[in-house]
Design a protein around this motif. Sequence first.
Motif, PDB file in Angstrom:
ATOM      1  N   GLU A 290     -11.196  -1.514   3.092  1.00  0.00           N
ATOM      2  CA  GLU A 290     -10.323  -2.493   2.463  1.00  0.00           C
ATOM      3  C   GLU A 290     -10.630  -3.950   2.744  1.00  0.00           C
ATOM      4  O   GLU A 290     -10.902  -4.306   3.863  1.00  0.00           O
ATOM      5  N   PRO A 291     -10.491  -4.795   1.759  1.00  0.00           N
ATOM      6  CA  PRO A 291     -10.483  -6.219   2.051  1.00  0.00           C
ATOM      7  C   PRO A 291      -9.037  -6.597   2.366  1.00  0.00           C
ATOM      8  O   PRO A 291      -8.117  -5.918   1.921  1.00  0.00           O
TER       9      PRO A 291
ATOM     10  N   PRO B  63      -9.252  -7.013  -8.036  1.00  0.00           N
ATOM     11  CA  PRO B  63     -10.485  -7.316  -8.770  1.00  0.00           C
ATOM     12  C   PRO B  63     -10.262  -7.260 -10.275  1.00  0.00           C
ATOM     13  O   PRO B  63      -9.309  -6.643 -10.749  1.00  0.00           O
TER      14      PRO B  63
ATOM     15  N   PHE C  98      -2.082   0.967  -3.618  1.00  0.00           N
ATOM     16  CA  PHE C  98      -2.265  -0.448  -3.258  1.00  0.00           C
ATOM     17  C   PHE C  98      -1.855  -0.661  -1.808  1.00  0.00           C
ATOM     18  O   PHE C  98      -1.020   0.063  -1.271  1.00  0.00           O
TER      19      PHE C  98
ATOM     20  N   TYR D  77      -6.069  -4.482  -1.242  1.00  0.00           N
ATOM     21  CA  TYR D  77      -6.964  -3.378  -1.613  1.00  0.00           C
ATOM     22  C   TYR D  77      -6.277  -2.430  -2.592  1.00  0.00           C
ATOM     23  O   TYR D  77      -5.069  -2.200  -2.503  1.00  0.00           O
ATOM     24  N   THR D  78      -7.063  -1.894  -3.516  1.00  0.00           N
ATOM     25  CA  THR D  78      -6.565  -0.869  -4.427  1.00  0.00           C
ATOM     26  C   THR D  78      -7.623   0.220  -4.573  1.00  0.00           C
ATOM     27  O   THR D  78      -8.820  -0.026  -4.386  1.00  0.00           O
TER      28      THR D  78
ATOM     29  N   GLY E 206     -10.016   0.640  -9.181  1.00  0.00           N
ATOM     30  CA  GLY E 206      -9.538  -0.121  -8.039  1.00  0.00           C
ATOM     31  C   GLY E 206     -10.641  -1.026  -7.503  1.00  0.00           C
ATOM     32  O   GLY E 206     -11.558  -1.409  -8.237  1.00  0.00           O
TER      33      GLY E 206
END
Lengths: 263, 199
Positions: free
Chosen positions: A3-4, A10, B111, B116-117, B177
Amino acid sequence: MTEPAGAVRPPTSIAAGASRRRLGWQPATVADVRWENPQCKSIFLSVAGWPGHRPGQHLDLRLTAEDGYQAQRSYSIASAPGDELLMITVDCLPDGEVSPYLVDQVRPGDQLELRGPIGGYFVWDESRSDPVTLIAGGSGIAPFRSFLRHHEVVGSTTPIRLLYSTQSSASMIFRDELQAQASRELIDIDITLTREQPADWTGYRRRIDAELLGMIVWPAEEHPVDYVCGPTGFVEKASDILVALGHEPGRVLTERFGGTREG
Amino acid sequence: MVLSRGFRGRSTRPDPGRVPPGQYLTTDFPVLSAGPTPRVDRDQWTFSVRGEVDEPITWTWQQFRDLPSETFTVDIHCVTKWSKLDTTWTGVSLDTLLDEVETAAEYALAFSDGGYTTNLPLDDLLDGQAWLVHEYEHEPLHPEHGGPIRLLVPHLYFWKSAKWVRGIELHANDEPGFWETYGYHNYGDPWKEQRYNGD
């Protein structure tokens, strides 16, 4: 590879740098090898039809034994997009399955298989003018060689500050190249040696901490983009410090070398 | 296929019935994340199911922890090539959470804190295939590994097991994602070696 933090969602189209084409395995010929330190070697590869890459991307390498057994690993690309040969820099992990082979046995003329480039997130986009911080631990310096060389080739006006943490002057990778890069107008390079320093060492002599990063990285108000690459603990610490210094989490991009000793 | 001169690999080979193609076994637990580790206060933590649902549902930390948990042991496979066998987790089955959700949606987008997804077909979250875990090896899940809560979907590559998960959005249409947008495979089945787009 998960994860960021704080990243914006995005775009729904495929991001720049990501490829829609199928990434097939391609044969690559070892053109040259170069020792970087006693346990780390760069391998220069000639690949017909390499589609090009962006600084920060990596490739997958596949080895095949005579009995058909295969092993795959990922390596950051250390060459710039415009370089004639692809280059990866491999740190030999003594108990590893793949890295000792690459470091000790591979020689010019050998064939390897690879596919790539992979990854569209941990990349530098030269069209952005935000100042850049690069923080490397150990062999985490590899992708940043690509950044710096590309920066030079395209004549970028983006200022870059690089902090490179390594154990000793003997473990340093790309020493001469970094020295040459540091003489350029827009490039500041600081090196910290964490375990042993030569008597005449003028750089830093400590593990990274908030004070050291505070002195070196761009202040948050400069709106920098930070790239951190290295072993897990190092990256975790550096990115936590950057966030504590007020840097936006979504602009702190990390690449952690899994922390696995199985390379 | 190119033979690698002199390469033998390990003398003990991973069991191909247990370890997917292109993977190697590790005994430690690598951390791979694209940014800093978010830290979240449990008083502020919620988990929501939203999107194409009749009624969005939100659980507080306490409401979530009051749900029945199960402890189970699975193998996990990261797209960066490591696999880890017999990992033990404790958490709430998605079947429990989605039990009261009325939806015609076929796709889910998990999510997380930090933005992040990751997308999955809703079917892959049901029938005992997915959990929201709060313990790893009988210890509270460390933030580096996605604590306090991460999604765990062990039959897909590990990037689908979103760390720091805060909810699931249900959609009629599939929407890629984070990593799926950056060139990784839309579904990510390790047994079919679906690492990147087009695999």
